[in-house]
Design an enzyme around this catalytic site. Sequence first.
Site, PDB file in Angstrom:
ATOM      1  CD  GLU A  32      -3.362  -1.220   2.388  1.00 50.63           C
ATOM      2  OE1 GLU A  32      -2.826  -0.689   2.716  1.00 50.63           O
ATOM      3  OE2 GLU A  32      -3.955  -2.688   1.483  1.00 50.63           O
ATOM      4  CB  CYS A  65      -3.699  -6.332  -6.440  1.00 58.89           C
ATOM      5  SG  CYS A  65      -4.787  -5.088  -5.724  1.00 58.89           S
ATOM      6  CD  GLU A 125      -5.112 -11.038  -6.037  1.00 64.99           C
ATOM      7  OE1 GLU A 125      -4.526  -9.932  -5.584  1.00 64.99           O
ATOM      8  OE2 GLU A 125      -6.241 -10.768  -6.334  1.00 64.99           O
TER       9      GLU A 125
HETATM   10  N1  THU Z   1      -6.196  -6.065  -3.199  1.00 60.44           N
HETATM   11  C1  THU Z   1      -4.924  -7.159  -2.767  1.00 60.44           C
HETATM   12  O1  THU Z   1      -4.031  -7.510  -2.728  1.00 60.44           O
HETATM   13  N2  THU Z   1      -5.743  -8.022  -4.053  1.00 60.44           N
HETATM   14  C2  THU Z   1      -6.492  -7.606  -4.405  1.00 60.44           C
HETATM   15  O2  THU Z   1      -7.485  -8.195  -6.459  1.00 60.44           O
HETATM   16  C3  THU Z   1      -7.790  -6.858  -3.912  1.00 60.44           C
HETATM   17  C4  THU Z   1      -7.205  -6.161  -3.342  1.00 60.44           C
HETATM   18  C5  THU Z   1      -5.195  -5.549  -1.484  1.00 60.44           C
HETATM   19  C6  THU Z   1      -5.128  -3.971  -2.300  1.00 60.44           C
HETATM   20  C7  THU Z   1      -5.205  -3.593  -1.094  1.00 60.44           C
HETATM   21  O3  THU Z   1      -3.878  -3.383  -0.293  1.00 60.44           O
HETATM   22  C8  THU Z   1      -6.332  -3.845   0.220  1.00 60.44           C
HETATM   23  O4  THU Z   1      -6.583  -5.451  -0.537  1.00 60.44           O
HETATM   24  C9  THU Z   1      -7.396  -3.544   0.247  1.00 60.44           C
HETATM   25  O5  THU Z   1      -8.253  -3.323  -0.719  1.00 60.44           O
END
Ligand code: THU
Length: 136
Positions: A44, A53, A55
């Site tokens: 983040e 994210c 993935e």
């Molecule tokens: N997030 C992911 O890592 N993968 C996803 O497919 C959905 C969201 C993360 C982004 C952010 O750091 C947190 O989850 C909340 O949205």
Amino acid sequence: MTPEALLDLAREAMMKAYAPYSGFFVGAALLTKSGKVYQGCNIENAAHTPTCCAERTAFFKAVSEGEREFRAIAVVGGKGGNITGLFPPCGVCRQVMMEFCQPDFLIYMGKENGGYEAVPLEKLLPYGFSSGKCMQ
Ligand code: THU
């Protein structure tokens, strides 16, 4: 590599998440067709938009190492690192999968009890955009 083993590696990656803003810890483990695994976590940012994210972290690590062929990805996530249910990939990550993967690419979504659901990309992103298909 079994789905369970790939999910174990996703859980390991989840522990490395940098998520001081949302508190959601997410981990991914991406399996190439040659059998290598690339792990990723969410990273983040105070300005929010630069957040990556789990993935996409895994995909970008793999692609930047020259990988182009993928078989499956395992994904787990939850508040504070506690898996309380499925953590399905966001739309942006599905589109990144669409760029490099076949319709039968499998997404294993981990559950709180150690189980998982397996869904092929063609079901997770129906009518997904692909320049190859649209420009013929
Ligand atoms: N997030 C992911 O890592 N993968 C996803 O497919 C959905 C969201 C993360 C982004 C952010 O750091 C947190 O989850 C909340 O949205």
